[in-house]
Design a protein around this motif. Sequence first.
Motif, PDB file in Angstrom:
ATOM      1  N   ILE A 328      25.969  -6.259  -7.793  1.00  0.00           N
ATOM      2  CA  ILE A 328      25.850  -6.726  -9.171  1.00  0.00           C
ATOM      3  C   ILE A 328      24.402  -7.147  -9.419  1.00  0.00           C
ATOM      4  CG2 ILE A 328      26.669  -8.394 -10.873  1.00  0.00           C
ATOM      5  CD1 ILE A 328      29.225  -8.627  -9.222  1.00  0.00           C
ATOM      6  N   ALA A 329      23.879  -6.765 -10.586  1.00  0.00           N
ATOM      7  CA  ALA A 329      22.509  -7.164 -10.960  1.00  0.00           C
ATOM      8  C   ALA A 329      22.427  -7.208 -12.481  1.00  0.00           C
ATOM      9  CB  ALA A 329      21.466  -6.203 -10.399  1.00  0.00           C
ATOM     10  N   TYR A 330      21.379  -7.873 -12.949  1.00  0.00           N
ATOM     11  CA  TYR A 330      21.092  -7.935 -14.398  1.00  0.00           C
ATOM     12  C   TYR A 330      19.611  -7.682 -14.589  1.00  0.00           C
ATOM     13  CZ  TYR A 330      20.708  -9.565 -19.204  1.00  0.00           C
ATOM     14  OH  TYR A 330      20.470  -9.642 -20.555  1.00  0.00           O
ATOM     15  N   LEU A 331      19.298  -6.706 -15.464  1.00  0.00           N
ATOM     16  CA  LEU A 331      17.914  -6.361 -15.786  1.00  0.00           C
ATOM     17  C   LEU A 331      17.665  -6.713 -17.246  1.00  0.00           C
ATOM     18  CD1 LEU A 331      17.749  -2.797 -14.188  1.00  0.00           C
ATOM     19  CD2 LEU A 331      16.955  -4.916 -13.155  1.00  0.00           C
ATOM     20  N   ASP A 332      16.477  -7.278 -17.533  1.00  0.00           N
ATOM     21  CA  ASP A 332      16.140  -7.532 -18.923  1.00  0.00           C
ATOM     22  C   ASP A 332      15.632  -6.250 -19.577  1.00  0.00           C
ATOM     23  OD1 ASP A 332      13.572  -7.174 -18.012  1.00  0.00           O
ATOM     24  OD2 ASP A 332      12.967  -9.272 -18.201  1.00  0.00           O
ATOM     25  N   LEU A 401      27.145   6.285  -4.429  1.00  0.00           N
ATOM     26  CA  LEU A 401      27.389   5.073  -5.216  1.00  0.00           C
ATOM     27  C   LEU A 401      27.774   5.464  -6.648  1.00  0.00           C
ATOM     28  CD1 LEU A 401      24.326   2.908  -4.106  1.00  0.00           C
ATOM     29  CD2 LEU A 401      26.595   3.041  -3.054  1.00  0.00           C
ATOM     30  N   LEU A 402      28.726   4.706  -7.211  1.00  0.00           N
ATOM     31  CA  LEU A 402      29.082   4.857  -8.621  1.00  0.00           C
ATOM     32  C   LEU A 402      28.369   3.755  -9.391  1.00  0.00           C
ATOM     33  CD1 LEU A 402      30.727   6.188 -10.879  1.00  0.00           C
ATOM     34  CD2 LEU A 402      32.586   4.564 -10.376  1.00  0.00           C
ATOM     35  N   ARG A 403      27.339   4.145 -10.136  1.00  0.00           N
ATOM     36  CA  ARG A 403      26.534   3.180 -10.886  1.00  0.00           C
ATOM     37  C   ARG A 403      27.062   3.087 -12.327  1.00  0.00           C
ATOM     38  NH1 ARG A 403      21.307   1.515  -9.622  1.00  0.00           N
ATOM     39  NH2 ARG A 403      20.687   1.970  -7.467  1.00  0.00           N
ATOM     40  N   ALA A 404      27.077   1.870 -12.848  1.00  0.00           N
ATOM     41  CA  ALA A 404      27.483   1.634 -14.236  1.00  0.00           C
ATOM     42  C   ALA A 404      26.441   0.742 -14.901  1.00  0.00           C
ATOM     43  CB  ALA A 404      28.870   1.001 -14.303  1.00  0.00           C
ATOM     44  N   TYR A 405      25.870   1.210 -16.008  1.00  0.00           N
ATOM     45  CA  TYR A 405      24.928   0.432 -16.807  1.00  0.00           C
ATOM     46  C   TYR A 405      25.628   0.059 -18.127  1.00  0.00           C
ATOM     47  CZ  TYR A 405      21.251   2.153 -13.684  1.00  0.00           C
ATOM     48  OH  TYR A 405      20.489   2.424 -12.597  1.00  0.00           O
ATOM     49  N   VAL A 406      25.772  -1.231 -18.335  1.00  0.00           N
ATOM     50  CA  VAL A 406      26.417  -1.728 -19.566  1.00  0.00           C
ATOM     51  C   VAL A 406      25.369  -2.498 -20.355  1.00  0.00           C
ATOM     52  CG1 VAL A 406      28.264  -3.138 -20.539  1.00  0.00           C
ATOM     53  CG2 VAL A 406      28.633  -1.888 -18.401  1.00  0.00           C
ATOM     54  N   PRO A 407      25.042  -2.080 -21.584  1.00  0.00           N
ATOM     55  CA  PRO A 407      24.001  -2.790 -22.365  1.00  0.00           C
ATOM     56  C   PRO A 407      24.488  -4.172 -22.799  1.00  0.00           C
ATOM     57  CG  PRO A 407      25.009  -1.073 -23.698  1.00  0.00           C
ATOM     58  CD  PRO A 407      25.561  -0.903 -22.315  1.00  0.00           C
ATOM     59  N   ILE A 416      19.245  -6.477 -25.301  1.00  0.00           N
ATOM     60  CA  ILE A 416      18.287  -7.398 -24.681  1.00  0.00           C
ATOM     61  C   ILE A 416      18.324  -7.337 -23.163  1.00  0.00           C
ATOM     62  CG2 ILE A 416      18.369  -8.964 -26.640  1.00  0.00           C
ATOM     63  CD1 ILE A 416      20.260 -10.737 -25.090  1.00  0.00           C
ATOM     64  N   GLY A 417      19.210  -6.514 -22.591  1.00  0.00           N
ATOM     65  CA  GLY A 417      19.281  -6.413 -21.140  1.00  0.00           C
ATOM     66  C   GLY A 417      20.393  -5.452 -20.724  1.00  0.00           C
ATOM     67  N   LEU A 418      20.533  -5.276 -19.407  1.00  0.00           N
ATOM     68  CA  LEU A 418      21.529  -4.369 -18.850  1.00  0.00           C
ATOM     69  C   LEU A 418      22.279  -5.063 -17.727  1.00  0.00           C
ATOM     70  CD1 LEU A 418      19.401  -1.085 -18.490  1.00  0.00           C
ATOM     71  CD2 LEU A 418      20.941  -1.684 -20.363  1.00  0.00           C
ATOM     72  N   PHE A 419      23.604  -4.883 -17.705  1.00  0.00           N
ATOM     73  CA  PHE A 419      24.411  -5.274 -16.558  1.00  0.00           C
ATOM     74  C   PHE A 419      24.538  -4.064 -15.634  1.00  0.00           C
ATOM     75  CE2 PHE A 419      25.922  -8.016 -19.986  1.00  0.00           C
ATOM     76  CZ  PHE A 419      25.752  -9.258 -19.394  1.00  0.00           C
ATOM     77  N   VAL A 420      24.279  -4.276 -14.373  1.00  0.00           N
ATOM     78  CA  VAL A 420      24.334  -3.195 -13.381  1.00  0.00           C
ATOM     79  C   VAL A 420      25.457  -3.503 -12.399  1.00  0.00           C
ATOM     80  CG1 VAL A 420      23.064  -1.913 -11.639  1.00  0.00           C
ATOM     81  CG2 VAL A 420      21.859  -2.812 -13.635  1.00  0.00           C
ATOM     82  N   LEU A 421      26.478  -2.622 -12.311  1.00  0.00           N
ATOM     83  CA  LEU A 421      27.563  -2.724 -11.350  1.00  0.00           C
ATOM     84  C   LEU A 421      27.577  -1.453 -10.506  1.00  0.00           C
ATOM     85  CD1 LEU A 421      28.579  -4.641 -13.782  1.00  0.00           C
ATOM     86  CD2 LEU A 421      30.762  -4.529 -12.612  1.00  0.00           C
ATOM     87  N   ILE A 422      27.530  -1.613  -9.213  1.00  0.00           N
ATOM     88  CA  ILE A 422      27.448  -0.473  -8.287  1.00  0.00           C
ATOM     89  C   ILE A 422      28.584  -0.591  -7.270  1.00  0.00           C
ATOM     90  CG2 ILE A 422      25.996   0.782  -6.659  1.00  0.00           C
ATOM     91  CD1 ILE A 422      23.562  -0.480  -7.975  1.00  0.00           C
ATOM     92  N   PHE A 491      36.005  -6.105 -19.907  1.00  0.00           N
ATOM     93  CA  PHE A 491      35.560  -7.471 -19.608  1.00  0.00           C
ATOM     94  C   PHE A 491      34.114  -7.682 -20.044  1.00  0.00           C
ATOM     95  CE2 PHE A 491      35.779 -11.456 -17.532  1.00  0.00           C
ATOM     96  CZ  PHE A 491      34.557 -11.671 -16.951  1.00  0.00           C
ATOM     97  N   LEU A 492      33.252  -6.697 -19.736  1.00  0.00           N
ATOM     98  CA  LEU A 492      31.846  -6.828 -20.138  1.00  0.00           C
ATOM     99  C   LEU A 492      31.705  -6.836 -21.651  1.00  0.00           C
ATOM    100  CD1 LEU A 492      30.038  -4.471 -17.602  1.00  0.00           C
ATOM    101  CD2 LEU A 492      29.995  -6.953 -17.648  1.00  0.00           C
ATOM    102  N   ALA A 493      32.480  -5.982 -22.357  1.00  0.00           N
ATOM    103  CA  ALA A 493      32.381  -5.947 -23.820  1.00  0.00           C
ATOM    104  C   ALA A 493      32.839  -7.252 -24.442  1.00  0.00           C
ATOM    105  CB  ALA A 493      33.209  -4.797 -24.368  1.00  0.00           C
ATOM    106  N   ALA A 494      33.805  -7.925 -23.808  1.00  0.00           N
ATOM    107  CA  ALA A 494      34.342  -9.169 -24.382  1.00  0.00           C
ATOM    108  C   ALA A 494      33.360 -10.311 -24.289  1.00  0.00           C
ATOM    109  CB  ALA A 494      35.647  -9.547 -23.686  1.00  0.00           C
ATOM    110  N   VAL A 495      32.527 -10.330 -23.283  1.00  0.00           N
ATOM    111  CA  VAL A 495      31.666 -11.496 -23.092  1.00  0.00           C
ATOM    112  C   VAL A 495      30.201 -11.204 -23.354  1.00  0.00           C
ATOM    113  CG1 VAL A 495      33.226 -12.467 -21.389  1.00  0.00           C
ATOM    114  CG2 VAL A 495      31.352 -11.018 -20.624  1.00  0.00           C
ATOM    115  N   SER A 496      29.827  -9.922 -23.588  1.00  0.00           N
ATOM    116  CA  SER A 496      28.406  -9.597 -23.693  1.00  0.00           C
ATOM    117  C   SER A 496      27.741 -10.275 -24.879  1.00  0.00           C
ATOM    118  CB  SER A 496      28.234  -8.077 -23.784  1.00  0.00           C
ATOM    119  OG  SER A 496      28.888  -7.603 -24.947  1.00  0.00           O
ATOM    120  N   HIS A 497      28.454 -10.428 -26.032  1.00  0.00           N
ATOM    121  CA  HIS A 497      27.807 -11.012 -27.213  1.00  0.00           C
ATOM    122  C   HIS A 497      27.601 -12.509 -27.079  1.00  0.00           C
ATOM    123  CE1 HIS A 497      32.074 -11.742 -27.912  1.00  0.00           C
ATOM    124  NE2 HIS A 497      31.703 -12.726 -28.713  1.00  0.00           N
ATOM    125  N   ASP A 498      28.253 -13.148 -26.080  1.00  0.00           N
ATOM    126  CA  ASP A 498      28.076 -14.589 -25.892  1.00  0.00           C
ATOM    127  C   ASP A 498      27.080 -14.920 -24.792  1.00  0.00           C
ATOM    128  OD1 ASP A 498      29.860 -15.343 -27.866  1.00  0.00           O
ATOM    129  OD2 ASP A 498      31.575 -15.139 -26.517  1.00  0.00           O
TER     130      ASP A 498
END
Length: 856
Positions: A328-332, A401-407, A416-422, A491-498
């Motif tokens: 798990i990682a977060y990039l701005d 690896l299965l990479r997922a980038y969620v804005p 304003i950033g990306l959630f990275v799940l691998i 789950f990411l869509a539900a909490v990303s705006h907060d």
Amino acid sequence: MDPAEREQALEREIAKLKRINAALIERVEASNLPRSAPYAAFEYAVLLAEQVRERTQALNQTTHELRASNRLLAEARERAEAAGQYLADAIESITDAFVLFDADQRILRYNSRFAEFWRPAGIRIRQGMQLEDLRRLALSSGLVISEQLGHRDRRTIYRLHNDRWVQVHQRPTRGGGRVFLYVDITELKRHEHAQREHALAQKTRLLQATMDSLSQGVAVVAESGVLEMCNQRFRELTGLLALEVPHDLEALCHRSELIDAGDARGVTQACERHLGDGRVVEVRGHAMPGGGQVLTFTDVTERIRHAETLREREHWIRTITDELPAMIAYLDRDLRYVFTNRVYEEWYGWPRDLLLGGELDALHSAEHCAKLRPYLTRALAGESVSFEFPEVSGSGERRVLLRAYVPHFDGDGEVIGLFVLIRDITERRRTAEALHQAYQNLEQRVRERTGELTQVNGQLREEIAERAAIEQRLREAKAEAEAANLSKTKFLAAVSHDLLQPLNAARLFIGALGEQDVAPEHHELIEQAGRSLKDVESLLGTLVDISKLDAGVVTPDPDAFAVAELLDGLAREYRQVAASEGLAFHYVPSRAVVRSDIQLLTRVLRNFLSNAIRYTGEGRILLGCRRRATGLEIIVGDTGLGIEKEELGAIFQEFRRSHAAGRRQDRGLGLGLAIADKISRMLEHPLGVASVAGRGSCFSVLLPYAELAPRRRPAELAPTVADETVLAGKRIWVVDNDADICEAMRVLLSRWGCEVCVADSEAALAAQVVPGETPADVLIVDYHLDDGDTGLALAERINARRREPLPVMAITANHSHELKQRMRELGYALLHKPVKPLKLRVALSRLVAEHACDRH
């Protein structure tokens, strides 16, 4: 010439003429002349007699006029003497000292009060004395102690030796002289002195009351180390409740552990002092221009405790995410690492200090970044991306690896950033490859054994059964992977705006962990971590608000508005919230017009309504207004738990919550009412509260009445919601020096049916259209442009070249009151960054409708 002298001269001339006449007659009679000579002499004598008669007649007329003049002169002399007496009586009747000087500055007239004014100094006043002599005698005799010149030297104030004050007025006369009037103003001076003393005392009391109202302890120390002034909070912190000022500050060191011996000599930098009862007080010194300093004592015990709590909760969040099997990682937005878990760091073999804050391009090879760049670009554009990516770990192991980038979007839809799940899908990939190989082997075997179909029918059925079983397992594995991926995406869509800061990203990881198959004893730990994370987010958001209020960076912008503009929207919103909680919501509208800052007032009413719903188990919520003589009172009432009488005085304090449990077991921080109280104090809107334990509570705020300013068009013509038909086909120009914002505005406005032209400068706009001639409906500008230019200046230049000016909307992050006032003067619309799409659409619809109304 005097009339008497003139009369005597005329009489002498007449006598002289008579003698001349007699001499001529005698000469004619005595002379021996020819016969014609007597006649000539007679003729001459007759002529001379005629002349004498004429002159005698003229002399008699002159004498008559002279006597009339003498009579008039005598009457005038009598009137002048009477007027002079009247003048003397008038001067003497003046209650103040009076003196008249001639053109040579000598005394002509004065009254007895002027003479009495100089008598204490032994000076005797008489006519003919010089003005300069009087001034010299006044100073040398000690009669005058000080002299104050007034405006243009026409009014002078003297302080006399007997502590009396005299004000001297002077005026010039027509003949070049001067008139002086001496007025005794002793009582007026004493009254002014008493007023100054009273004002000084009142200011001192006001200053003391202001200091006592501060939440900090304040002490004013003179340059000599003497405590000149302090407030009640200082006495409470030091324990010196009976302290009298002024007092030697250094002498108080042994009486209070809060005061240090160095305080009297000056505190050079902020320091924390730990008291014996566990409290921590921050001491700061502020030097005063005239010497001395002001010491502030702030109780930071709660702040330190909350900071320790935050660190502890961050440790728990880090511990939980480190145990997750996924990377798990977060990039701005600039592709810098903001957060990574332990699995992510172990995969690449990098220490945590190296990853956090580092850029993706700097930490990975150019080849690796080039492969990821297309997927990163899509994610930064707002698309959720999932793809398989073979990669070699830091230890040299090659895995799939299965990479997922969620804005991560902000409130305005900007990434304003990306959630990275691998996830490691190597085994699943191997299974798929094995199945593919099995397919190939099966086809080969079918081709080889077609001729032996009858003999090997049973073996073929077994192969088919094995194939079906493998396909079933593959479908199950695929369904499981898709379900896990869908759960993660939701789950990411539900909490990303907060997610206002990287710490909130951990909520995604907590939710993902809760959906995994874990031991029952770990469920409670996961739930507690989730609640703790929610408390951290609420605490940070609320602390930011209250910190802004305490720091004084929030500047209210009051304006007149119809209260229905605010209350109607709140009623619609909280009617739905109350219905979801099983509560009845009653709203009483009002048409009153008030004056306030609508944004800050909304925050106060939201706190009241949220508390009413939180602490009402059943019953109803009331939102309404009541007209008072002093203003409009907005009321929020409920039939909830109520507040104990002894708690009413403390509910507006920071970090204070009601002891009664609310309907929702949220862990509020007790800052909502404190924020409402601070905002109301800033706006000067008194708050009110009334409550009965077990029956409910009633909160209110009192607003001043106002009148709406005349508008350029009827208010009903301006749309209050986004009308889908208003913007269709409208030609809109957008100028912003940020290319990403230009592209986002182009896409957003195009979706609304607008014809959009975007540019990053005036030159780029001119390359696409002719600003002074091309038809357009709205000009949208960013306030800050490149090279020191502003959007307002750009709009003025464009409108100056157009026959009909364009309506202008400015978008900026500048919240200053001066800019808002400037926008009102220009008649431009103003939106603040970040801009919500709905708010932008409503503002554009209103601006287009107003422009259309003005044109018609």
